[in-house]
Enzyme design. Structure first.
Site, PDB file in Angstrom:
ATOM      1  CG  ASP A 145      -3.409  -9.150  -5.796  1.00 15.94           C
ATOM      2  OD1 ASP A 145      -2.592  -9.646  -5.008  1.00 15.94           O
ATOM      3  OD2 ASP A 145      -3.732  -7.944  -5.774  1.00 15.94           O
ATOM      4  CG  HIS A 186      -1.291  -8.167  -1.844  1.00 17.70           C
ATOM      5  ND1 HIS A 186      -1.772  -7.952  -3.126  1.00 17.70           N
ATOM      6  CD2 HIS A 186      -0.536  -7.088  -1.545  1.00 17.70           C
ATOM      7  CE1 HIS A 186      -1.320  -6.787  -3.568  1.00 17.70           C
ATOM      8  NE2 HIS A 186      -0.569  -6.249  -2.632  1.00 17.70           N
ATOM      9  CB  SER A 345      -0.971  -3.051  -2.917  1.00 15.16           C
ATOM     10  OG  SER A 345       0.210  -3.398  -3.566  1.00 15.16           O
TER      11      SER A 345
END
Length: 407
Positions: A145, A186, A345
């Protein structure tokens, strides 16, 4: 673009070559087929990295070899391409794609979560497995990621190892866990959904006993080299599951062989399908070898942004394979707090965490057994099959299915 189009336009092409992993020194033996292409992203990022490190390596500007994957990535001219295709050590050659992060579609900062368990954990029924003592202990999950904030209280004990793959695709020596706020946190958010520990009574992680091998592979630099570097690094750590929320819009088969290699190595690839709505998907989430994940909301309705697409092939006619909680998902955020994000996601780490719970219950389960159990647990309810395929995943049903299959 295709290899032929790159050759005609640029005079070189960036390619991924899958090599026979059983041959000693195969990577070194084929390196002569690659050549430095001035202006290629690999060459530019390699020269910049070499200048910073004071360690010039001319070959690094033309090729990267990932021994655990058995994959070479680099630039070739016409003669080099012909040599690669003719070399018996090379199993396949494909054009390198241009990946990007599957960005969240909704972002909201939170101060205090309202519930002890997030709605996503309730939706998939993890409490029933936790009551059996299944929290993912002993299972290592790869998390590729944007990085991770390892100082967050939910992640301090979850992170087992970290790697930053630099812009040229090499592991950065001595890197400390980090994430840029430019990516909406994220990576920190997805990591905590997989394996975040309880903090002051709030639990966001599906498998709070599992550990993470987290690699920072995006964004910036030669992303193909970085993702391959992260996958190669993860395989060396003997992970059982790989969670990845990034991809290329549409069907691009360049990474098909790479994802197949992950499965052949005993790793279940759990990959987001995308956030561009019906009639769209992302590669490699739309590959047959990937467990492709879309998003549903707290009312078990498919999210409008969740990608879905039907293909004219038998191996995997419809994606995603299933959907998970992906709307207004609360997980770890900046400064030790909590963050609410939406996207496929956010759904993907729910499924990756579930895989860890199942592997703790049945440590010798194969990738195929694990995937079949998760798919068997899914229920469409009133959702359209064209949008959700098998439907919304359930932890208790997945566990029951896996145990029944292995009796």
């Amino acid at each position: 673009m295709t290899i032929a189009e790159d050759m005609n336009t640029l005079g070189f092409a960036s390619v991924i070559a899958v090599i026979d992993r059983d041959r000693t020194n195969a990577g070194e033996e084929i390196s002569g087929h690659f050549s430095v292409a001035d202006g290629s992203q690999l060459a530019v990022t390699s020269f910049v990295a070499a200048e910073r490190a004071g360690d010039a390596d001319p070959e690094a500007a033309s090729v990267r070899y990932y021994p655990n994957l058995g994959v070479a990535y680099g630039t070739v001219d016409r003669a080099g391409l012909a040599a690669l295709k003719a070399d018996p050590k090379v199993r396949s050659v494909a054009a390198a794609p241009l990946f990007s992060l599957i960005r969240p579609v909704g972002v909201a900062a939170l101060v205090d979560p309202a519930a002890t368990l997030t709605w996503g954990l309730d939706a998939i029924g993890v409490q029933e497995l936790w009551d059996e003592g299944l929290d993912g202990s002993g299972v290592r999950i790869a998390h590729l990621d944007t990085g991770i904030d390892a100082t967050h209280p939910a992640l301090v004990k979850a992170l087992e190892s970290f790697a930053e793959i630099d812009f040229s695709g090499r592991e950065k020596p001595g890197a400390t866990p980090s994430e840029s706020d430019m990516t909406f946190w994220h990576g920190t958010h997805t990591a905590a959904t997989i394996a975040g520990r309880s903090v002051a009574g709030t639990t966001v992680g599906v498998a709070p006993g599992a550990t993470l091998a987290s690699a920072k592979v995006i964004e910036g630099g030669d992303v193909v080299a970085r993702i391959l570097g992260g996958m190669d690094w993860a395989l060396a750590r003997r992970v059982r599951v790989l969670s990845m929320s990034l991809g290329l819009r549409g069907m691009n088969t360049a990474f098909v062989s790479v994802v197949d290699l992950l499965r052949d190595s005993g790793v279940l690839p759990v990959i987001a399908v995308g956030n561009e709505g019906p009639g769209t998907s992302r590669s490699p989430g739309n590959y047959p070898a990937a467990l492709s994940v879309g998003a549903h909301d707290r009312n078990t309705a498919v999210a409008g942004f969740s990608s879905s697409q039907r293909f004219r092939r038998r191996s995997q006619a419809l994606v995603p394979d299933l959907v998970g909680p992906g709307v207004d998902v609360i997980s770890a955020g900046p400064n030790g707090g909590w963050h609410e994000l939406s996207g496929s996601s956010m759904a993907t780490p729910h499924v990756a965490g579930l895989a860890a719970l199942l592997l703790q219950a049945e440590p010798t389960a194969t990738v195929d057994e694990l995937e079949r159990a998760i798919l068997a647990s899914a229920d469409r309810g009133t959702m359209d099959v064209e949008r959700v395929n098998h439907g919304a995943v359930s932890a208790p049903r997945a566990l029951a299915s896996l145990r029944a299959r292995r009796r």
